[in-house]
Design an enzyme around this catalytic site. Structure first.
Site, PDB file in Angstrom:
ATOM      1  N   LYS A   4       0.822  -1.203   0.000  1.00  0.00           N
ATOM      2  CA  LYS A   4       0.000   0.000   0.000  1.00  0.00           C
ATOM      3  C   LYS A   4       0.857   1.254   0.000  1.00  0.00           C
ATOM      4  O   LYS A   4       0.604   2.211  -0.716  1.00  0.00           O
ATOM      5  CB  LYS A   4      -0.939  -0.014   1.204  1.00  0.00           C
ATOM      6  CG  LYS A   4      -2.036   1.028   1.090  1.00  0.00           C
ATOM      7  CD  LYS A   4      -2.988   0.928   2.260  1.00  0.00           C
ATOM      8  CE  LYS A   4      -4.131   1.932   2.044  1.00  0.00           C
ATOM      9  NZ  LYS A   4      -4.902   2.114   3.261  1.00  0.00           N
ATOM     10  N   GLY A  61      -7.014   6.594  10.562  1.00  0.00           N
ATOM     11  CA  GLY A  61      -6.104   5.793   9.761  1.00  0.00           C
ATOM     12  C   GLY A  61      -6.790   5.293   8.506  1.00  0.00           C
ATOM     13  O   GLY A  61      -7.687   5.933   7.966  1.00  0.00           O
ATOM     14  N   CYS A  62      -6.387   4.134   8.027  1.00  0.00           N
ATOM     15  CA  CYS A  62      -6.921   3.578   6.787  1.00  0.00           C
ATOM     16  C   CYS A  62      -8.407   3.297   6.892  1.00  0.00           C
ATOM     17  O   CYS A  62      -8.868   2.635   7.827  1.00  0.00           O
ATOM     18  CB  CYS A  62      -6.172   2.287   6.451  1.00  0.00           C
ATOM     19  SG  CYS A  62      -6.846   1.415   5.022  1.00  0.00           S
ATOM     20  N   PHE A  63      -9.174   3.789   5.914  1.00  0.00           N
ATOM     21  CA  PHE A  63     -10.621   3.570   5.999  1.00  0.00           C
ATOM     22  C   PHE A  63     -11.009   2.116   5.780  1.00  0.00           C
ATOM     23  O   PHE A  63     -12.084   1.687   6.174  1.00  0.00           O
ATOM     24  CB  PHE A  63     -11.426   4.504   5.099  1.00  0.00           C
ATOM     25  CG  PHE A  63     -10.971   4.680   3.668  1.00  0.00           C
ATOM     26  CD1 PHE A  63     -10.246   3.712   2.988  1.00  0.00           C
ATOM     27  CD2 PHE A  63     -11.290   5.847   2.984  1.00  0.00           C
ATOM     28  CE1 PHE A  63      -9.863   3.896   1.665  1.00  0.00           C
ATOM     29  CE2 PHE A  63     -10.907   6.049   1.667  1.00  0.00           C
ATOM     30  CZ  PHE A  63     -10.194   5.064   1.004  1.00  0.00           C
TER      31      PHE A  63
END
Length: 227
Positions: A4, A61-63
Site C-alpha cells: 500500500k 487511519g486507513c478507511f
C-alpha cells in the site's frame, strides 16, 4: 515498504510532477476525479441518507480498517468509506495520498440510536486505535491518515470532549492525538474501496494490518459486536 505504501509513493510522484505550479493554490489541485469511479458509492450514500438512520463521521487511519470494525457493531447498519476534513472539492484516493487536499481517509457510520449511541461509537473509536499517534495509525503515516472526530451538534461535541478528558486523566495529558472538528462535508471514496476487507480478505494489507486491528478491538469490547 508494504504494497500500500509503495502504491502511495508512485501515485504521489505522478500527481505532483505535472502540478507543481498549481500546488500553491489549495483550491486548484488537479485531483484526477472521474465521476464514473464513484457512481455506486454516490448512489449508495444517497440511498442510505434516506433511511433516517443516525450518522457519525470518523477518521482513524486507513478507511479499510475503520469500515471493517464499525460494520460489525450491533446497531450499525452500514459504513461507507470516503474523505473528510480537507479543502479540495472532489478528492480522490491518489490526490488525498499526496497530503495536498487536506482530507483524511474517513467513514460515515449509519446506526440505529435505539441499539447503539454516539458515546459508544466514540468509545469504540478510541479502543480501536493508538490514541497518541499523530498523523497516522500503525504503518499508515501522513496527514491523510490522521485521526479526526467530527461533531454535528453541541451534544456530540460534549461527548467527544468528555471522553478525551477521561482518557487524558487516565493516561496523562497530551496523550490524545485526534483532532476534533465540526463536520463540514463527506466525499464518498471510489467504488472499489467500499467493503474492501470483505471483498479482498486475502489482500496482504487486510491480513497483516486490518484484521489484527479488528481482532484487538473485538477482544477489548466483545459485547458490542454482532454475534
Amino acid at each position: 515498504m508494504n504494497l500500500k505504501r509503495l502504491f502511495r509513493y508512485f501515485v504521489t510522484i505522478a500527481l505532483l510532477t505535472p502540478n507543481l505550479a498549481s500546488c500553491q493554490n489549495k483550491t486548484t489541485i488537479n485531483t484526477g476525479y472521474n465521476a464514473a469511479d464513484f457512481t455506486q458509492s454516490i448512489e449508495h450514500i444517497e440511498k442510505m441518507d434516506q433511511t433516517g438512520l443516525s450518522k457519525a463521521y470518523l477518521a482513524s487511519g486507513c478507511f479499510w480498517c475503520v469500515e471493517a470494525i464499525y460494520e460489525r457493531l450491533t446497531g450499525v447498519q452500514e459504513v461507507i468509506s470516503g474523505y473528510a476534513g480537507g479543502h479540495t472539492p472532489y478528492p480522490t484516493y491518489g490526490a488525498s495520498n499526496t497530503g495536498l487536499t487536506g482530507h483524511a481517509e474517513a467513514v460515515v457510520v449509519y446506526y440505529d440510536p435505539n441499539l447503539i449511541d454516539f458515546a459508544t461509537i466514540i468509545q469504540v473509536y478510541f479502543a480501536s486505535q493508538n490514541i497518541s499517534q499523530f498523523n497516522g495509525q500503525g504503518p499508515d503515516q501522513g496527514n491523510q491518515y490522521r485521526s479526526i472526530l467530527f461533531y454535528q451538534n453541541k451534544e456530540e461535541a460534549n461527548i467527544i470532549a468528555q471522553q478525551i478528558s477521561d482518557l487524558e486523566q487516565e493516561l496523562g495529558k497530551g496523550k490524545v492525538a485526534a483532532q476534533v472538528m465540526a463536520f463540514d462535508k463527506f466525499w464518498p471514496a471510489e467504488d472499489y474501496h467500499q467493503d474492501y476487507e470483505a471483498n479482498h480478505p486475502y489482500h496482504p494489507y487486510i491480513v497483516n494490518t486490518s484484521i489484527p486491528r479488528l481482532k484487538r478491538v473485538m477482544a477489548k469490547l466483545p459485547q458490542l459486536f454482532k454475534p
